[in-house]
Design an enzyme around this catalytic site. Structure first.
Site, PDB file in Angstrom:
ATOM      1  N   CYS A  66       0.809  -1.220   0.000  1.00 29.45           N
ATOM      2  CA  CYS A  66       0.000   0.000   0.000  1.00 29.45           C
ATOM      3  C   CYS A  66       0.841   1.268   0.000  1.00 29.45           C
ATOM      4  O   CYS A  66       0.468   2.271  -0.622  1.00 29.45           O
ATOM      5  CB  CYS A  66      -0.957   0.001   1.190  1.00 29.45           C
ATOM      6  SG  CYS A  66      -0.132   0.004   2.819  1.00 29.45           S
ATOM      7  N   HIS A 118      -2.747   0.886   6.709  1.00 27.32           N
ATOM      8  CA  HIS A 118      -3.000   1.046   5.279  1.00 27.32           C
ATOM      9  C   HIS A 118      -2.812   2.508   4.896  1.00 27.32           C
ATOM     10  O   HIS A 118      -2.879   3.415   5.737  1.00 27.32           O
ATOM     11  CB  HIS A 118      -4.440   0.596   4.967  1.00 27.32           C
ATOM     12  CG  HIS A 118      -4.705   0.413   3.511  1.00 27.32           C
ATOM     13  ND1 HIS A 118      -3.958  -0.417   2.714  1.00 27.32           N
ATOM     14  CD2 HIS A 118      -5.649   0.962   2.701  1.00 27.32           C
ATOM     15  CE1 HIS A 118      -4.428  -0.389   1.478  1.00 27.32           C
ATOM     16  NE2 HIS A 118      -5.451   0.451   1.445  1.00 27.32           N
ATOM     17  N   ASP A 120      -8.619   4.001  -3.456  1.00 30.09           N
ATOM     18  CA  ASP A 120      -7.677   3.030  -2.885  1.00 30.09           C
ATOM     19  C   ASP A 120      -7.018   2.262  -4.022  1.00 30.09           C
ATOM     20  O   ASP A 120      -7.552   1.254  -4.506  1.00 30.09           O
ATOM     21  CB  ASP A 120      -8.403   2.067  -1.945  1.00 30.09           C
ATOM     22  CG  ASP A 120      -7.425   1.196  -1.161  1.00 30.09           C
ATOM     23  OD1 ASP A 120      -6.218   1.254  -1.442  1.00 30.09           O
ATOM     24  OD2 ASP A 120      -7.879   0.462  -0.257  1.00 30.09           O
TER      25      ASP A 120
END
Length: 648
Positions: free
Chosen positions: A411, A455, A471
């Site tokens: 991420c 994250h 995302d």
């Protein structure tokens, strides 16, 4: 002045109890230290105890061990002094201290020194495990001190069961006073003394994001927070727990912009969905309070920044609870100020030329359609990129390397590269850090978010909608997820699903126990104290009133302790004490012994009235009279046990 008599040498039993207490006292410290140090100290303590059992360790060896352990502490934990460094040095000293335990005086010194260890561990962790280990060490120390007292007086050691009963009696005498102090002593907003900071930071969200900086956090499966929902619950994939928002990029790392927190919170138009929930944050020694995207207001004790990141008034050095309401936004800052737009488009010069060129090409293809560029980037990630934790540290042009060479990462890489790509295309963008997801613990019905759920995602600004969450990591195709943290946990082979089931059930249960401990003990604050007293008609007591109530009840508890101890002093002879207890048992049946009545005459009278238990009582009375008045000391311990066990 004549020299004092030398202290007697330790017998094997007393030495064993002393060393066992020192080992138990060391365990709470080992549980909070880095694994390498904990293992080294445990091995050293075991070796020192084994060598000291045979004889005295030479001074040069003890000095060498001391220097080696102190050097290990500063090598692993750094030279900065803090709570954790002090605890590590204390553990090192306690591991070597058994080398000097050869006499009764040495043993008492070791026991006193050992009791510092569990209390020092509470400066680092007030969890249930540390508490249980600390209590075990304290109780074992009481048993050991009793054993040393018997050895010093030359008396035969009491059986373990009787020593345990004596120790339990002492603990029971002091327990009411301890409970009064916990329940009634006024809760203070700040400690009475300053406690040094930690030398090693706890895992948690940071104000920066740089290559490889999140690996330690994402490899930790310890809980970061627990949440209880009062009403609707969002789907797990929609649980984005918002933390620090990162605006500034220097070509390698992202960081917050502190002066933005002084600006008023921008306008937010909430959607019809609202989540009402309470979270329990584990300690991080930082101020970051996470909330579901997006929080509607800052709870008491916190403040909301311009970018809706919450921060606590004080560092979160203990478990904390926060009641929050959140709602997914229909529009979030629909009007963007020019200075903020420039900040959300700013990129450092001389970095990532290929990414800039690609973004400019996409802008020419899409024209003014920002949404088309956003979707094009997500489609590219889904078609050609993979997810893995095994990536090398990048060079100068980190985003170029990720987008055009490796095309693999986690991420941190996806969020950073996507934000740079959007900014280069003229779309305001920023990085948001926090946690994503969570799972429901079946034992308590609450949701657990682990540290490894940390994250990073992206917020892009679109005309008319404001900031919109994107995302890019979630766009990776499932078949291109090569290496996850869950897979690494079971990389050693075996049935991973069975391991998850077996360890998961145990982990869920222990986490439920930990949550209950946090709630009942660590979470007992001033509000809970007032709520406990409200049913008694005592509402909103001031600290002075609480203190007065505590002093009054504590005086009664102390008076009770003095009475019980004085009663024991009046009957110091264990034989006489056991005999009087036996007499009281018969007195409850109306067969009590008169003050003037001799023991044998009383037993004969009871035997006539109760033929079943009378003969046994008569035999015990003869043995008692022979021991008490004829000086027959043979079988004293057995006689005391028989008197205690006898029941009419």
């Amino acid at each position: 002045m004549a020299d004092s008599a030398p202290s007697p040498a330790l017998d094997p039993s007393a030495r064993g109890w002393t060393l066992a207490t020192a080992g138990l006292a060391l365990l709470p410290l080992l549980s909070i230290l880095p694994l390498t140090l904990a293992a080294g100290f445990a091995i050293t303590a075991a070796c020192v105890a084994a060598l000291a059992w045979r004889g005295t360790l030479p001074g040069w060896l003890r000095l060498l061990l001391t220097l080696a352990m102190v050097g290990a502490v500063f090598t692993i934990m750094g030279t900065r002094l803090g709570r954790d460094t002090g605890c590590a040095l204390l553990a090192a000293m306690l591991a070597i201290k058994p080398a000097e335990a050869h006499t009764l005086r040495d043993a008492r010194s070791l026991l006193g020194f050992s009791l510092f260890a569990p209390f020092a561990a509470f400066l680092m962790d007030q969890g249930l495990l540390v508490m249980v280990l600390g209590l075990a060490a304290v109780l074992c120390a009481l048993l050991s001190l009793q054993r040393l007292a018997d050895a010093e007086n030359g008396a035969p050691p009491l059986p373990l069961r009787q020593r345990t009963m004596v120790m339990a009696r002492l603990v029971g005498i002091g327990l009411p006073l301890a409970l009064l102090a916990f329940w009634l002593f006024p809760r203070l907003g700040t400690p009475l003394w300053g406690v040094p900071e930690r030398a090693l930071a706890r895992p948690g969200l940071s104000d920066t994001m740089e290559p490889g900086g999140w690996l330690d956090l994402m490899a930790d499966d310890a809980p970061a927070l627990r949440a209880v929902f009062h009403g609707p619950v969002p789907a797990s994939e929609q649980m984005y727990w918002r933390g620090p928002v990162l605006w500034r990029f220097d070509g390698r790392s992202w960081s917050r912009t502190g002066w933005l927190d002084g600006l008023p919170v921008p306008e937010i138009r909430a959607s019809a969905t609202t989540w009402d929930y309470e979270i329990e944050l584990e300690p991080t020694d930082r101020r970051h309070v996470v909330a579901l995207d997006l929080p509607l207001a800052a709870p008491a004790g916190s403040r909301m920044g311009f970018d809706l990141a919450l921060s606590a008034a004080r560092p979160l050095s203990a478990p904390s609870r926060w009641r929050l309401r959140s709602s997914p936004p229909a529009a979030f800052e629909a009007e963007l100020r020019p200075i903020l737009r420039n900040m959300a488009l700013e990129l450092p010069a001389g970095f990532n030329p290929r990414t800039r060129a690609l973004a400019q090409q996409w802008r020419r293809d899409a024209g003014a359609d920002d949404a088309a560029i956003i979707e094009r980037a997500l489609a590219w990630i889904g078609a050609e990129f993979g997810y893995t934790m095994d990536v090398p540290l990048p060079g100068r042009h980190a985003v170029d390397e990720f987008l055009f060479q490796t095309r693999q990462g986690y991420c941190e890489h996806f969020a950073s590269a996507y934000t740079v790509l959007m900014r280069a295309a003229g779309i305001p963008a920023r990085v948001v850090t926090g946690y994503v997801g969570g799972y429901r613990n079946p034992y308590g019905g609450y949701w657990v978010v682990r540290r490894m759920d940390a994250h990073a995602w992206v917020e892009v600004w679109l005309d008319g909608r404001g900031w919109v969450r994107v995302d890019p990591t979630a766009a990776v195709a499932p078949e291109r997820i090569y290496d996850t943290l869950e897979q690494r946990r079971f990389a050693g082979g075996g049935d991973a699903d069975f391991g998850l089931l077996r360890l998961g059930n145990l982990g869920d249960f222990t986490d439920w126990i930990r949550r209950g401990w946090n709630d009942l003990v660590l979470g007992f604050d001033a509000n809970r104290q007032q709520a406990m007293l409200s049913p008694l008609g005592l509402h909103q007591l001031q600290p002075a009133q609480l203190l007065g109530m505590f002093v009054a009840l504590a005086a009664l508890a102390l008076a009770g302790m003095v009475w019980v101890l004085a009663r024991g002093e009046r009957e110091r002879d264990p034989l006489l004490r056991a005999w009087r207890q036996l007499c009281r048992r018969y007195a409850r049946l109306g067969l009590g012994r008169a003050t003037h009545e001799p023991a044998l005459a009383w037993a004969a009278r009871v035997a006539t009235a109760h033929p079943r238990s009378g003969p046994a009582l008569l035999a015990l009375s003869r043995r008692f009279a022979a021991s008490r008045y004829a000086g027959d000391q043979t079988g004293m311990r057995r006689l005391i046990d028989d008197l205690r066990r006898h029941r009419p």
